[in-house]
Design an enzyme around this catalytic site. Structure first.
Site, PDB file in Angstrom:
ATOM      1  CG  ASP A 476      -2.360   0.662   0.945  1.00 36.26           C
ATOM      2  OD1 ASP A 476      -2.448   1.680   0.078  1.00 36.26           O
ATOM      3  OD2 ASP A 476      -2.976   0.446   1.889  1.00 36.26           O
ATOM      4  CG  ASP A 546      -9.173   2.617  -0.369  1.00 33.68           C
ATOM      5  OD1 ASP A 546      -8.624   1.385  -0.866  1.00 33.68           O
ATOM      6  OD2 ASP A 546      -8.705   3.303   0.275  1.00 33.68           O
TER       7      ASP A 546
HETATM    8  C1  DGJ Z   1      -5.881   1.787   1.786  1.00 37.22           C
HETATM    9  C2  DGJ Z   1      -6.156   0.716   1.117  1.00 37.22           C
HETATM   10  O1  DGJ Z   1      -6.582   1.064  -0.179  1.00 37.22           O
HETATM   11  C3  DGJ Z   1      -7.068  -0.246   1.962  1.00 37.22           C
HETATM   12  O2  DGJ Z   1      -7.622  -1.315   1.325  1.00 37.22           O
HETATM   13  C4  DGJ Z   1      -6.676  -0.542   3.392  1.00 37.22           C
HETATM   14  O3  DGJ Z   1      -5.480  -1.405   3.070  1.00 37.22           O
HETATM   15  C5  DGJ Z   1      -5.996   0.683   3.799  1.00 37.22           C
HETATM   16  N1  DGJ Z   1      -5.252   1.369   3.036  1.00 37.22           N
HETATM   17  C6  DGJ Z   1      -5.440   0.284   5.059  1.00 37.22           C
HETATM   18  O4  DGJ Z   1      -4.752   1.332   5.985  1.00 37.22           O
END
Ligand code: DGJ
Length: 729
Positions: A476, A546
């Protein structure tokens, strides 16, 4: 042979299976662009460049008023010698001059494709790709610039990049794009993608006008705001028709792409590193290599464009072992638990997921020391013994004993102030000395221009990956760069920091993905915030957004399919009402949308009813049956959610024996139109059977007469048809 040099008329003809690209060396040794498009069998040079005396045009040769760089179609235009359009590079000498004048000095044609040191780039063996190097030089400056063209001979794709070398003095590179092209035509539409977090990749299609259009990022990542991908197409081009040119940057940091139409109706397209706030010091004897741009052409519309690109990424760009492998169906605990989990909660989720057929359990953010909110602990990649007293291996073993794979989340490029690593090494943060930090999601960015910091990241991730059996990593990156500076770099190299960050990151990714080559890496940047080919090179899957709302996802996935293969898009079924937009959509619709890509689930299964769990089990069984077609078949876009109330796709397996059709209606409408879906890509002259109704159709019937859709008086509905070739036919 695919690259031909004609000494008589000083031209290079790059010729692939159905594309030609022609370059000419002019009498004054400039590199001119002649042609890019449909394959021409041979180029004899009769359709030479047109030269004309124009007002205000500066001349290299006083005797020849028709020759001006201001109107010459060029391959790598320069600043200060009469071309007033955007230049492709710019240098500054130690005594502040910016003048340079490159002239062609020679060429090389080599089999294969040289790798670009430290950068992700396409690859292929000697039978598949040929490379042309055009050498140029400014003798006064001692500046050598090589233009590299690699032609993938069985495709309609070529790549370009540039390298700079200083032979005799210190130079400052202030602009160093990877490609430029002048096309003597301005009758184009430009398609680009813009967005924001949770609303990535909106399609923007506009007619070119007489101005410069800039598509760019200065955020330190390719970003959700603009994507480093451009399409230039015939204004009438659609899915099945029209000339389509694409430009895509194999890079994940700051970029600039521009399209400039000049007064003589020529179009200049450029792409490369963002020149704003970026400078590279080139000392005597040093070289600089730009990242690569991938350029494709098709005369047959947007579907063919996507097929060409997908195929290219599978064979020549994404280097993971997983690139061509079926992807496991995963469950991710993020939206199910956020930070609030313990061993029991995780293992209950894993068990329930296993019961419905899920194959991979992913432990997301929050598993490491004291990480109960997003204010803390990034950089300390050590398990949180309060939440997980028996350690990671306990979770991993239990997940494996259920017959599932185990995956884990990291955000390796970041650091929290409340972390052991920050307390020990505050100098690891990207920063400008003496200035306050700027926070985003309560975190700071590591200074990856510092090799010691890169080593730290590699070591800490390696340690976790070696500590137990881990088959998947979600990588991430949840903020963009500010305070772009480094306590490690010398003053004279501070403006290199953003690019050096990327080089450091690529070094880390290169090391870890090579060492853990069996691991499936999925890149993520708050979802699709770094949705580019630099990432796809190392990591064959990207968390698309997301935003898991099915209706929003229709647009996001539709646009993403222009440039990325289905299999690369992570798509999850989440809870209802949706956490990002609050919408209530049927579980079937949520799953059908996610099934159009690499399927996963991200919700608490415990809260679901028996019927819902049964439905999920059926969905997973169905997806397993169709996933090869979804993940590796050809995708056809039938209806566009940016333009219509309905969205539809169909996917056809490579052998054309299977076809899946997805139809989605967003809102129920009065006086609803009759909808007939016309399937694409089937094999002529064979019969297909729809698997649920058992109805038999001739392929031409499906493609030309189509299937009629009953109107359902509900919002957010979906339908799926699964066709198989009737055997023995
Ligand atoms: C952003 C990601 O896109 C989410 O899926 C998740 O992993 C969060 N970060 C966790 O902090």
């Amino acid at each position: 042979m695919a690259i031909y040099y004609n000494e008589e008329n000083q031209t290079f003809h790059l010729q692939s299976v159905s594309m030609s690209y022609v370059i000419e060396i002019t009498k004054y040794k400039h590199i001119a662009h002649v042609y890019w498009g449909r394959k021409i069998q041979a180029y004899h040079g009769a359709n030479a460049i047109l030269y004309r005396d124009r007002g205000f045009a500066a001349n290299i040769d006083q005797e020849d008023r028709t020759y001006s760089l201001d109107t010459l179609p060029q391959e790598y235009p320069q600043y200060g010698i009469g071309d007033y359009r955007p230049c492709a590079y710019q240098i500054k000498t130690e005594n502040q001059h910016t003048y340079s004048h490159l002239r062609y000095t020679g060429y090389e044609i080599i089999k294969g494709k040289p790798s670009l040191t430290g950068l992700p780039a396409s690859f292929g063996d000697e039978e598949e790709v040929e490379t042309l190097l055009l050498h140029t030089k400014d003798k006064v400056l001692g500046l050598c610039v090589d233009l590299q063209y690699s032609l993938y001979t069985r495709t309609n794709i070529m790549t370009r990049s540039v390298s700079f070398h200083s032979e005799k003095q210190t130079l400052h590179l202030q602009k160093m794009l990877s490609m430029s092209i002048d096309i003597r035509n301005d009758k184009f539409d430009l398609i680009s993608m813009y967005g924001a977090h949770n609303n990535e990749r909106n399609l923007d299609r506009r007619r070119l006008t007489s101005a410069t259009t800039l598509i760019e990022s200065t955020r330190g990542a390719s970003s959700p705001q603009q994507n480093p991908f451009l399409i230039l197409c015939n204004p009438l081009a659609n899915e099945d028709y029209g000339d389509v040119y694409t430009f895509q940057f194999v890079y994940s940091g700051n970029f600039q792409a521009s399209v400039h139409v000049d007064p003589y109706r020529n179009t200049r397209v450029q792409m490369g590193l963002q020149p704003f706030d970026c400078e590279w010091l080139l000392k005597k004897g040093e070289s600089f290599q730009t990242p690569e741009v991938i350029m494709s052409y098709t005369p047959n519309g947007l579907t063919q464009m996507s097929h060409n690109l997908s195929q290219f990424y599978h064979i020549h760009l994404s280097r993971s072992k997983w690139t061509n492998k079926i992807r496991p169906i995963l469950i991710n605990n993020w939206e199910a638990t956020y930070f609030a989990f313990d061993e029991d909660r995780l293992l209950t989720l894993a068990k329930e997921a296993q019961e419905v057929g899920v194959e991979l359990f992913v432990l997301d953010d929050g598993w490491f020391k004291k990480r109960n909110t997003d204010c803390t602990s990034l950089g300390d990649w050590v398990v949180d013994k309060q939440k997980l007293p028996h350690g990671l291996s306990y979770i991993s073993k239990n997940v494996h004993s259920l017959g599932m794979m185990f995956g884990i989340w990291f955000e390796p490029e970041m650091i929290s102030v409340d972390s052991d690593v920050y307390r020990k090494h505050p100098e690891y943060v990207m920063q400008v000395e003496g200035r306050e930090h700027i926070f985003c999601r309560n975190q700071l960015v590591l200074d990856l221009s510092n090799p010691e910091v890169c080593d730290y990241v590699i070591e800490s991730i390696r340690k976790v990956l070696l500590s137990t059996e881990i088959e998947y990593v979600k990588w991430d990156m949840n903020r963009h760069l500010t305070n772009i500076g480094s306590l490690y770099l010398k003053e004279e190299r501070q403006r290199e920091c953003a690019h050096r960050y990327m080089l450091g990151l690529y070094h880390i990714m290169d090391t870890l993905t090579k060492e853990f080559k069996d691991v499936l890496f999925e890149s993520c940047s708050s979802g699709g915030g770094r949705f580019d080919l630099g990432m796809l090179y190392y990591m064959p899957q990207i968390w698309t957004s997301d935003n898991t709302d099915a209706i929003c996802r229709l647009k996001i996935q539709y646009a993403s399919s222009y440039m990325f293969p289905n299999v690369a898009l992570g798509a999850h079924v989440s809870t209802c009402p949706n956490h990002q937009v609050g919408r209530k959509t049927p579980l079937k619709t949520r799953a059908d949308v996610a099934m159009c890509a690499s399927l996963g689930y991200e919700l608490s299964l415990q809260t679901l009813s028996k019927d819902e769990k049964k439905l999920i089990k059926e969905q997973i069984e169905f997806y397993k049956e169709i996933r090869e077609t979804i993940q590796f078949g050809h995708l056809y876009r039938l209806h566009n959610p940016f333009e219509e109330n309905i969205t539809a796709f169909n996917m056809v397996s490579k052998d054309q024996k299977k076809c899946i059709v997805f139809y989605f209606k967003t809102l129920s409408e009065p006086a609803a139109p009759f909808v007939i879906l016309k399937i694409k890509g089937l094999k002529e002259g064979i019969l297909y059977q729809e698997q649920e109704t058992k109805n038999i159709y001739d392929s031409s019937e499906l493609m030309y007469a189509g299937i009629s859709i009953e109107n359902v008086k509900e919002d957010f509905i979906s339908r799926v048809w699964h066709f198989k070739k009737v055997e023995g036919e």
